[in-house]
Design an enzyme around this catalytic site. Structure first.
Site, PDB file in Angstrom:
ATOM      1  CE1 TYR A  75      -3.216   2.018  -5.539  1.00 28.04           C
ATOM      2  CE2 TYR A  75      -3.328   4.252  -6.398  1.00 28.04           C
ATOM      3  CZ  TYR A  75      -2.780   3.329  -5.527  1.00 28.04           C
ATOM      4  OH  TYR A  75      -1.786   3.724  -4.669  1.00 28.04           O
TER       5      TYR A  75
ATOM      6  CB  SER B 289      -2.225   8.651  -4.082  1.00 27.03           C
ATOM      7  OG  SER B 289      -1.625   7.822  -3.114  1.00 27.03           O
TER       8      SER B 289
ATOM      9  CG  ASP C  73      -2.145  13.721   1.772  1.00 23.29           C
ATOM     10  OD1 ASP C  73      -2.688  12.601   1.813  1.00 23.29           O
ATOM     11  OD2 ASP C  73      -1.267  14.020   0.948  1.00 23.29           O
TER      12      ASP C  73
ATOM     13  CG  HIS D 283      -4.155   9.908   0.820  1.00 16.35           C
ATOM     14  ND1 HIS D 283      -3.146  10.691   0.286  1.00 16.35           N
ATOM     15  CD2 HIS D 283      -4.182   8.786   0.051  1.00 16.35           C
ATOM     16  CE1 HIS D 283      -2.602  10.070  -0.734  1.00 16.35           C
ATOM     17  NE2 HIS D 283      -3.209   8.917  -0.906  1.00 16.35           N
TER      18      HIS D 283
END
Length: 572
Positions: free
Chosen positions: A47, A114, A262, A292
Site C-alpha cells: 500500500y 491486514s 473485523d 478492520h
C-alpha cells in the site's frame, strides 16, 4: 537514548534490498541518531511504504530502526505483483539483509495489519534466524477460508474493492485508464447513509468474474485475480496460502490482534489457537470490538464502546511486545485479552475459548421463538422464496474499509419475507456469549444449489437490533469445501453455518435473535440457484432460478444455534 539522540533521526529513503532471485525491493529506513546498532522493526506493504513516515519516526524515537518496504511489484519495488506468492522468500531475504547492516543489532521484528499482517504468517514457517518476534494484526490464518470465501461463497464487496484499490495504484502513470478505474472505485465505496437506504450500487449489481478479470484484474500482468476466481473450491492452489498446517514450523513469538467486527476476525483467533495447540507457548491474543484496522477508536458502526476500550493503546502495546523480546521487558500477563461487548470491559483469560464457556443449544421454533427447549412433535416448516434478483442487502457486519462495518440497527431490513426471524423472550438475567457461534440448520430447497445465511443479533429494550456475527453456507459445499455436491430438490439436509466468534453480554431485558435467509449482498455474491455461481450480481445477464427454501423446526429436525454461554461462579 538522550533527548538529542531522539531528535536527530537518520533517514534513508531508497534502500534497494535484493530478493533471492536478484529482484530489487525498495525500502525506506528511519532510525535513531548515533552509532547503534539498533533492533529493527520491519513492515512489508503493498500500500505504498511512504504512507508510514510518521509511524517510522515514532519507532525511531522509541529506540528502534524502522524499515518499511514495498512488496514485489508494488510502487518502487521491481518484479511482478502476485498476492502472497513471493512473500515467503522475499521476506526471508529481506530479514537476512537487514540483520547484516551495521545499524542493525541482528534482531528483526515484524509488524503490520491486514495484508501486512498476512506476510508475517507467510515468512514465519521459513524460520529466518534473525526474526525475534512478530505482531500480525487483523490478518487471516488462511486466504481461502477467511479472505476470499466463506462457506464456499465469494466475499464480493471486500475482494472487488481490494483489487480495484491495488489496480488504481498500478495505473497511477496512465491517466486515461486510471480515470475509468476511479469511476469504478467510487461505485464500490459505500457510505453508511447509502447502506441504511439499502442501495445496491450499479457496479455490484452488474458485476461478474469475467467482467472484472478483464478490467482492473488485468493491470498486474500476472493474472492473479482470474486465478483466484477460477479456483472456487479449496484445493492444491489454495494450500500454499493456508498457514494452519504450517503452525508446527513456526518458531517466533507472536501477538495476534483482531476485532469482533473485523473482516478476518476468526482468522486471527485461529492463528492464535492453532499455534498454541502446536505447542508454541509464546503466543498472545487481543480481540477488541473493532472493525478492520480501527484499533484505537471507540466508535464501531452505530455503537460507542466507551473509554475503557481506549486503555489498550496500539503503539504502546506494540512497543511493549517487542521490548519484551528484545530488551528484557516485563513479562506478559495471561495470554488472552478480550473486550466483552455489552459489558464494554476488557477481561483477561488463560485460554481461548474461555474455560467457563459451554455450548448451549437454543432452538428455532416454527412460531418464531428462539428458546432453550427443543421443539416437540411435528411442526409446519418455515418456508420462503429466495430471488437472486432481489437479495437481502448487507447491513454492517465484518466488512472491509469500503463498506460500513460493525454493529448497525437492523430496522431497515425488517418486514422482508425472505428473512426468517427467531427471537427469545426478554432475558430474565444477563447472559454472556463468548466463543465461536454456529447454526445447525435442517433445510431443503427446490433448487439444486442455494445459500443459507445466519446472523446473531442483540435486541435492546428499545427494540433496536444490532448484529454481532454472521455466516453463510453455499449448500453444495455443505459436506466439503473441496468436493461440492448438488442438492436433491426437496430433500432435507443438515447444514452447519459458521458465524465465527464474538464476545457479548446480553443484558437482562434484551432478546437474543437469529435471522435466517439466503443472501447477504454485496458481502457475498448472489447464488443463482442453478449450480453455477460464475455470476456475481443480480443484474448479471445469466440464468436465475427463484428457490423455495425450507427450514425445519420439529422434533426430528430441530434446527438450532449453538451459543458459547459463559458460566462463572458467584462473585466472579
Amino acid at each position: 537514548m538522550t533527548l538529542a539522540e531522539q531528535s536527530e533521526l537518520v533517514y534513508a529513503e531508497q534502500l534497494l534490498i535484493p530478493a533471492v532471485d536478484g529482484t530489487p525491493l525498495s525500502a525506506s529506513l528511519t532510525r535513531p541518531g548515533g552509532a547503534g546498532p539498533f533492533p529493527t522493526v520491519l513492515t512489508r506493504t503493498p500500500y505504498d511504504r511512504t504512507n508510514q513516515a510518521a509511524t517510522a519516526e515514532e519507532w525511531a524515537r522509541a529506540g528502534y530502526a524502522f524499515v518499511r518496504q514495498d512488496v514485489r511489484g508494488r510502487f518502487d519495488s521491481e518484479g511482478a505483483f502476485y498476492p502472497f506468492r513471493d512473500d515467503p522468500t522475499d521476506g526471508v531475504s529481506t530479514i537476512a539483509w537487514l540483520a547484516e547492516q551495521p545499524w542493525c543489532n541482528g534482531s528483526v521484528v515484524m509488524t503490520g495489519a491486514s495484508h501486512v499482517g498476512t506476510v508475517q504468517y507467510l515468512v514465519a514457517p521459513r524460520q529466518p534466524a534473525a526474526l525475534a518476534a512478530a505482531m500480525p494484526e487483523f490478518a487471516p490464518a488462511s486466504v481461502y477460508h477467511y479472505w476470499w470465501r466463506h462457506g464456499g461463497a465469494f466475499r464480493l464487496s471486500f475482494n472487488v474493492a481490494w483489487a480495484i484499490l491495488l489496480a488504481r495504484d498500478n495505473l497511477r502513470h496512465y491517466p486515461d485508464r486510471l480515470a475509468r478505474l476511479q469511476e469504478q472505485q467510487a461505485q464500490v465505496w459505500v457510505t453508511p447513509e447509502e447502506m441504511r437506504r439499502l442501495e445496491i450500487k450499479p457496479f455490484f449489481r452488474a458485476w461478474s468474474p469475467e467482467q472484472h478479470a478483464e478490467s482492473p484484474g488485468d493491470v498486474f500482468g500476472t493474472g492473479w485475480f482470474a486465478d483466484f476466481m477460477r479456483e472456487r473450491s479449496f484445493g492444491p492452489f489454495w494450500e500454499a496460502y493456508d498457514f494452519r498446517p504450517q503452525h508446527q514450523d513456526f518458531r517466533v513469538p507472536m501477538l495476534h490482534v483482531g476485532g469482533w467486527h473485523d473482516t478476518f476476525a476468526q482468522g486471527t483467533i485461529d492463528s492464535f489457537t492453532g499455534l498454541s495447540t502446536a505447542g508454541h507457548a509464546d503466543q498472545r491474543l487481543i480481540m477488541g470490538p473493532w472493525r478492520h484496522v480501527n484499533w484505537g477508536q471507540r466508535d464501531v458502526g452505530d455503537l460507542d464502546f466507551g473509554d475503557e476500550l481506549l486503555t489498550v493503546d496500539p503503539f504502546q502495546t506494540r512497543r511493549a511486545w517487542f521490548d519484551r523480546w528484545l530488551r528484557d521487558g516485563p513479562a506478559d500477563g495471561p495470554p488472552v485479552l478480550i473486550f466483552v461487548m455489552g459489558q464494554n470491559a476488557w477481561r483477561e483469560e488463560e485460554t481461548w475459548p474461555p474455560p467457563a464457556a459451554g455450548e448451549d443449544a437454543w432452538y428455532l421454533h416454527a412460531d418464531g421463538r428462539l428458546a432453550r427447549e427443543a421443539p416437540s412433535g411435528d411442526r409446519e416448516p418455515c418456508t420462503y422464496d429466495y430471488d437472486p434478483r432481489n437479495p437481502v442487502v448487507t447491513l454492517g457486519g465484518p466488512e472491509w474499509v469500503n463498506y460500513p462495518c460493525g454493529p448497525f440497527d437492523h430496522a431497515p431490513l425488517e418486514g422482508r419475507r425472505d428473512i426468517l426471524t427467531f427471537e427469545s423472550a426478554p432475558l430474565e438475567e444477563d447472559i454472556e456469549v463468548t466463543g465461536r457461534v454456529s447454526v445447525r440448520l435442517f433445510a431443503s430447497s427446490s433448487a439444486v444449489d442455494t445459500d443459507f445465511t445466519a446472523k446473531l443479533l442483540d435486541v435492546h429494550t428499545d427494540g433496536r437490533a444490532f448484529n454481532l456475527c454472521d455466516g453463510i453456507i453455499r449448500a453444495r459445499y455443505r459436506d466439503s469445501l473441496s468436493h461440492p455436491a448438488p442438492l436433491t430438490p426437496g430433500e432435507p439436509v443438515e447444514l452447519d453455518i459458521d458465524l465465527w466468534s464474538t464476545s457479548n453480554l446480553f443484558r437482562q431485558g434484551h432478546r437474543i435473535r437469529i435471522d435466517i435467509s439466503s443472501s447477504n449482498f454485496p458481502r457475498f455474491d448472489v447464488n443463482p440457484n442453478t449450480g453455477d455461481d460464475s455470476t456475481g450480481g443480480p443484474d448479471t445477464p445469466r440464468e436465475y432460478v427463484v428457490a423455495r427454501n425450507t427450514v425445519y423446526c420439529d422434533q426430528d429436525r430441530p434446527s438450532h444455534v449453538k451459543l458459547p454461554v459463559v458460566r462463572r461462579p458467584l462473585g466472579r
